[in-house]
Write an enzyme that holds these catalytic residues in place. Structure first.
Site, PDB file in Angstrom:
ATOM      1  N   ASP A 129      -6.516  -2.682  -2.302  1.00 23.95           N
ATOM      2  CA  ASP A 129      -5.674  -1.561  -3.011  1.00 23.95           C
ATOM      3  C   ASP A 129      -5.124  -2.129  -4.572  1.00 23.95           C
ATOM      4  O   ASP A 129      -5.084  -2.245  -5.419  1.00 23.95           O
ATOM      5  CB  ASP A 129      -4.557  -1.108  -2.656  1.00 23.95           C
ATOM      6  CG  ASP A 129      -4.560  -0.160  -1.223  1.00 23.95           C
ATOM      7  OD1 ASP A 129      -5.632  -1.036  -0.301  1.00 23.95           O
ATOM      8  OD2 ASP A 129      -3.788   0.654  -0.730  1.00 23.95           O
ATOM      9  N   ASP A 176       0.717  -1.290  -0.167  1.00 26.22           N
ATOM     10  CA  ASP A 176      -0.260  -0.259   0.069  1.00 26.22           C
ATOM     11  C   ASP A 176       1.044   1.131   0.099  1.00 26.22           C
ATOM     12  O   ASP A 176       0.659   2.449  -0.388  1.00 26.22           O
ATOM     13  CB  ASP A 176      -0.961  -0.019   1.126  1.00 26.22           C
ATOM     14  CG  ASP A 176      -0.311   0.138   2.941  1.00 26.22           C
ATOM     15  OD1 ASP A 176       0.953  -0.458   2.857  1.00 26.22           O
ATOM     16  OD2 ASP A 176      -0.284   0.634   3.800  1.00 26.22           O
ATOM     17  N   GLU A 180      -1.853   8.716  -1.134  1.00 23.27           N
ATOM     18  CA  GLU A 180      -3.041   8.426  -0.635  1.00 23.27           C
ATOM     19  C   GLU A 180      -4.680   8.878  -0.744  1.00 23.27           C
ATOM     20  O   GLU A 180      -5.649   7.951  -0.644  1.00 23.27           O
ATOM     21  CB  GLU A 180      -3.067   7.608   0.861  1.00 23.27           C
ATOM     22  CG  GLU A 180      -3.754   6.895   1.790  1.00 23.27           C
ATOM     23  CD  GLU A 180      -3.419   6.659   3.054  1.00 23.27           C
ATOM     24  OE1 GLU A 180      -3.675   5.386   3.409  1.00 23.27           O
ATOM     25  OE2 GLU A 180      -2.168   7.174   3.791  1.00 23.27           O
ATOM     26  N   ARG A 237       6.282   3.698   5.573  1.00 20.40           N
ATOM     27  CA  ARG A 237       5.496   4.545   6.916  1.00 20.40           C
ATOM     28  C   ARG A 237       5.591   3.122   7.510  1.00 20.40           C
ATOM     29  O   ARG A 237       5.933   1.859   7.136  1.00 20.40           O
ATOM     30  CB  ARG A 237       4.164   5.124   7.411  1.00 20.40           C
ATOM     31  CG  ARG A 237       2.990   3.887   6.889  1.00 20.40           C
ATOM     32  CD  ARG A 237       1.988   5.069   6.679  1.00 20.40           C
ATOM     33  NE  ARG A 237       0.384   4.111   6.250  1.00 20.40           N
ATOM     34  CZ  ARG A 237      -0.564   5.414   5.757  1.00 20.40           C
ATOM     35  NH1 ARG A 237      -0.420   6.489   5.715  1.00 20.40           N
ATOM     36  NH2 ARG A 237      -1.446   4.269   5.390  1.00 20.40           N
ATOM     37  N   ASP A 238       4.418   2.334   9.255  1.00 14.85           N
ATOM     38  CA  ASP A 238       5.588   1.480   9.731  1.00 14.85           C
ATOM     39  C   ASP A 238       4.192   0.974   9.033  1.00 14.85           C
ATOM     40  O   ASP A 238       3.396   0.154  10.038  1.00 14.85           O
ATOM     41  CB  ASP A 238       4.997   1.554  11.712  1.00 14.85           C
ATOM     42  CG  ASP A 238       4.000   2.372  11.543  1.00 14.85           C
ATOM     43  OD1 ASP A 238       3.543   3.171  10.627  1.00 14.85           O
ATOM     44  OD2 ASP A 238       4.139   3.298  12.423  1.00 14.85           O
ATOM     45  N   GLU A 239       4.240   0.146   8.326  1.00 10.40           N
ATOM     46  CA  GLU A 239       2.413  -0.491   7.609  1.00 10.40           C
ATOM     47  C   GLU A 239       3.471  -1.372   6.520  1.00 10.40           C
ATOM     48  O   GLU A 239       3.914  -2.638   6.544  1.00 10.40           O
ATOM     49  CB  GLU A 239       1.887   0.399   6.914  1.00 10.40           C
ATOM     50  CG  GLU A 239       0.776  -0.333   6.717  1.00 10.40           C
ATOM     51  CD  GLU A 239      -0.400   1.025   6.510  1.00 10.40           C
ATOM     52  OE1 GLU A 239      -1.157   0.285   5.788  1.00 10.40           O
ATOM     53  OE2 GLU A 239      -0.428   1.699   6.798  1.00 10.40           O
TER      54      GLU A 239
END
Length: 875
Positions: free
Chosen positions: A476, A463, A746, A467-469
């Protein structure tokens, strides 16, 4: 004109080396043939070892993914094969240049290697566990003819032989559902070995296997807490003898100069801790400990179906900035994904720190959108007089800006001389699709989509990369799959990812929100069924079939697809409306509050029922393609029932809808859920009216955005679709372009008009979902689309508008390159279309009956009235 055949390809491999298929399917392109020529037969010649070549002739016009024509491959086996083709005249072409293939280790009993790693005491809950190095020496006898290293890891690895890096892949073995599928890579190291003493070694990093994953603090050790290398080095000699040097407890381990390494946080490296010559023979192993063996079921080791992650480009900084605080910041001019390589000379013990971010705010690096990701790399110098070169190994960042601290000397001069370079990393997919038009802003939008896709196809379709993902959200890729397939050959990569999806699917058919599955503290655990996200199980395999002509992916995923639809059928019940339960709906509708992105204008259960109908239809189509007559009838009947229930509940007698919102109409029109022409016309007119009422600004989220322009252009409102595309006020695609975006965001307003970042916690500046419009640019603006699976029939159907004066698209199909260019010249539309050999075209121009085109280049001119031109220019 001679018939010329390209070297055949195996399955979806760009390089058929270390493949995992016993009977790989073949494809070839006919690069040149006389006008009117068609393939009537093909001949495959296969050379396997010392045996006489085998030859098979098949009377068929097929040339894409045809069955393997010989006995199955054996593990490690090499073969050479070429293809010749024959037309109706009975004349055979010259054979293609041969393709060489080599099988990997195909069966569990081929493996004797065990994962091995260091045994020192570590805090399993720490992000600062120090990675290890592993090594072993071995001797090579006289007469070596072949050497292979089959390698994988619990964690990430980079191998070295005799002081040289093995391969150019990065972040290997990638991220899969490790307990069931762990990839291994095959490396040819023959030229790296010498007769006599040799050494092999491996760097290790936590990666996805045991590193921190997830948000709100995340989770560690999701797949295990060991850091281990698994390697099987096989030496083959001229006399046929094979010797295997496998990872076992004879290997030695020591702390790495990498002090800490994480996907989110970055990497710290202390060059003073480097061990010169550690992967060369004769190294002093004093202080190295015996490695411990761990467990890995060899039945879980699989060869890759797609290309590895590699560095594909280097980008130099375009500016060196000074922030208000005195910080020094490199601007690379492009939001990208990768790492920074530095060349530096300075005193021992000095640490250079590189902090990354996608945006600046108030002239400084703005890291709030990174949430819990440290996104910082540090290099402590050894003080070598000749200088030092370094790049992190086991991390990646999404960034445009890099704050540099601790640099010894003139940073401006260093940047100008190439001492700091951004290296772009992503899965090394083959580019297959291109688009350009007369509007520079639309071209920038398309480039932003391409860059966003590159940054988010890092072994899995993620996605966001910063970041922390960074997880494989199913919704998606469901909406972006067609655009991805328009731009790159994603067939092999996504086929592998879908295998993981089927593994992670729950026994009742529930499809996870993201694959591979990781736990979450909020909302996403336990897993619940959700429309649009779960529908990836049906719609992505169908997309791959349409774009690449691979019925194999339908066959492999049919059980997963029907399990999802069967689940939704149970949830909906006899009323056929999925109108209960948790749903994300039209996620990130621009009207939704920053912290409640599911609160969209379109009823989320309308969205769910629309997707239920679409997926039931997709499963029926899959069954039809596979020749499953009973299943086709069952799911066609179900799709009809759901569509009827949808129309009765959500579509009024006059064609307006209960949710008077852009996404509702786009879904109903694009998914063919309005049963009669009159109501479809009304719905399309209302959708166009809603767009105009919104000032041509976007009013759709993740679900509606990929569909809204198609819903308009396919139902008589081409000019409104262009008005939506070309709008510049927020929210719109070109608003992002005007705000300096170099990837797709996003949120439509991830950056507000005043230049500050949206206060929501989800403000990625590199998210491909809203870039799904790129597929519409290819198919409708330029007018290039598959009309039968795999582009066997190509539809050329440009729909000029928006004041554009020209557009072009090209695509490398399984049959060869196809292209279209159209130009508006003084009241005349000039269209040039190219059809590759083996395919045919359908030319569908405004106001003309469709025309069938054979292979070759074709030009057509049609008059366009002055009034119509003026209307297009005005819109």
């Amino acid at each position: 004109m001679d018939v010329i055949v390209e070297s055949p390809r195996l399955e979806h491999h760009r390089e058929a080396f270390g493949i995992g298929e016993e009977a790989p399917r073949l494809s070839w392109r006919v690069l040149q043939a006389p006008a009117g020529w068609r393939q009537y037969a093909y001949r495959v010649v296969i050379e396997r070892g010392e045996a006489p070549a085998s030859e098979l002739t098949v009377c068929s016009g097929e040339q894409v993914l045809v069955d393997w024509p010989d006995a199955p491959l054996r593990s490690r086996e090499s073969a050479r094969l070429s293809v010749a083709v024959r037309g109706a005249d009975g004349e055979w072409s010259a054979p293609s240049d041969p393709t060489t293939l080599e099988a990997g280790l195909l069966f569990p009993d081929d493996w004797i290697a065990r994962p091995v790693g260091a045994t020192w005491t570590e805090d399993p809950d720490s992000d600062e566990r120090r990675p290890s190095l592993l090594r072993r020496e071995f001797a090579v006898a006289h007469g070596l003819v072949r050497a292979r290293l089959y390698a994988s890891a619990h964690g990430l690895y980079e191998a070295e032989v005799n002081g040289m890096r093995v391969g150019d892949d990065a972040l290997s073995p990638g991220w899969t559902v490790y307990g069931r599928r762990l990839r291994y890579y095959t490396h040819d190291i023959t030229a790296m070995l010498e007769e006599g003493p040799n050494a092999v070694g491996a760097w290790l990093g936590d990666g996805w296997y045991r590193g921190r994953l997830g948000w709100r603090g995340g989770f560690r050790n999701l797949y295990g807490n060991d850091l281990s290398f698994l390697g099987q080095l096989e030496l083959t000699y001229a006399d046929g003898r094979r010797e295997i040097i496998a990872t076992d407890d004879s290997w030695r381990a020591a702390p790495s100069p990498i002090l800490r390494s994480g996907i989110y946080d970055g990497e710290d490296h202390d060059a003073r801790e480097e061990r010169a010559g550690w992967s060369r023979p004769g190294f002093d192993e004093t202080g190295w400990e015996r490695a411990a063996m761990r467990h890995r079921d060899p039945a879980t080791l699989v060869a890759p179906t797609g290309p590895p992650v590699r560095c594909t480009q280097e980008v130099a900084p375009v500016a060196v900035l000074t922030g208000p605080s005195g910080s020094r910041i490199l601007d690379f001019g492009q939001n990208l994904v990768g790492r920074v390589r530095i060349r530096v000379r300075g005193e021992e013990g000095r640490t250079v720190t590189l902090r990354t971010a996608e945006v600046l705010q108030d002239g400084e690096l703005y890291t709030r959108p990174l949430r819990g990701a440290r996104s910082s790399d540090g290099y402590t110098l050894a003080g070598r007089a000749e200088g030092e070169t370094w790049e992190p190994r086991f991390t990646f960042h999404g960034f445009r800006y890099v704050e540099v601290s601790g640099w010894p000397g003139d940073l401006d001069a260093a940047a100008a001389s190439g001492d700091l370079v951004a290296r772009v990393y992503h899965s090394d997919l083959e580019r297959t699709g291109w688009f350009e038009c007369s509007d520079a802003s639309v071209n920038r939008l398309h480039a932003n989509v391409v860059w966003g896709m590159r940054g988010n196809f890092v072994d899995i379709p993620t996605d966001c990369p910063q970041r922390d993902e960074r997880v494989g959200w199913t919704g998606d890729i469901q909406v972006f799959g067609p655009a991805a397939s328009s731009l790159y050959d994603v067939s092999g990569m996504l086929t592998g990812w879908l295998r993981d999806l089927a593994i992670e699917q729950l026994p009742d058919g529930t499809v996870p929100w993201y694959v591979p599955v990781i736990p979450a503290h909020h909302m996403w655990t336990p897993i619940r069924p959700g429309a649009a996200w779960g529908d990836v199980a049906t719609l992505l395999p169908w997309t791959l079939y349409e774009r690449f002509g691979d019925a194999g992916v339908l066959r492999a995923q049919f059980g997963s697809a029907r399990a999802w639809v069967d689940l939704v059928e149970r949830l909906a019940g006899p009323g056929r409306l999925w109108d209960t339960g948790f749903q994300l709906g039209d996620w990130l509708d621009p009207a939704a509050p920053p912290q409640d992105p599911a609160d969209a204008r379109t009823d989320r259960h309308l969205v769910a029922t629309a997707y239920f109908a679409r997926s039931a239809r997709a499963v029926a189509d899959m069954a039809d393609a596979l020749g499953l007559t009973d299943e086709r009838a069952r799911y066609s009947r179900l799709a009809d029932e759901v569509a009827a229930a949808f129309a009765e509940r959500y579509v009024g007698a006059d064609g307006t809808m209960t949710s008077d919102a852009q996404t509702a109409y786009a879904l109903a029109l694009a998914f063919e859920l309005i049963p009669d022409a009159a109501r479809r016309d009304t719905a399309a007119a209302r959708l166009a009216e809603l767009v105009r009422e919104a000032g041509n600004r976007i009013a759709t989220g993740f679900v509606g955005t990929p569909l809204v322009t198609d819903a308009l252009s396919a139902h008589g409102h081409v000019d409104t679709a262009y008005a939506l595309l070309l709008e510049r006020e927020c929210p719109s695609w070109l608003y992002q372009v005007d705000m300096g975006a170099t990837t797709v965001w996003e949120r439509w307003d991830a950056m507000l008009p005043d230049g500050t970042v949206n206060p929501g916690t989800m403000t990625s500046f590199n998210h491909y979902a809203l870039g799904a419009v790129a597929d519409w640019l290819h198919r409708v603006v330029a007018g290039l689309a598959p009309d039968e699976p795999g582009y066997r029939v190509i539809r050329f159907a440009p729909r000029p508008g928006g004041g554009l004066t020209t557009a072009t698209a090209s695509h490398l199909t399984p049959y060869g390159e196809t292209a279209i260019t159209w130009t508006m010249l003084e009241g005349e539309l000039v269209v040039q279309a190219t059809v590759p050999v083996g395919a045919r075209g359908v030319l569908d121009l405004p106001g003309r009956e469709p025309e069938t085109l054979p292979h070759g280049m074709h030009t057509r001119r049609i008059s366009v009235g002055t009034a119509e031109l003026a209307s297009r220019a005005a819109n």
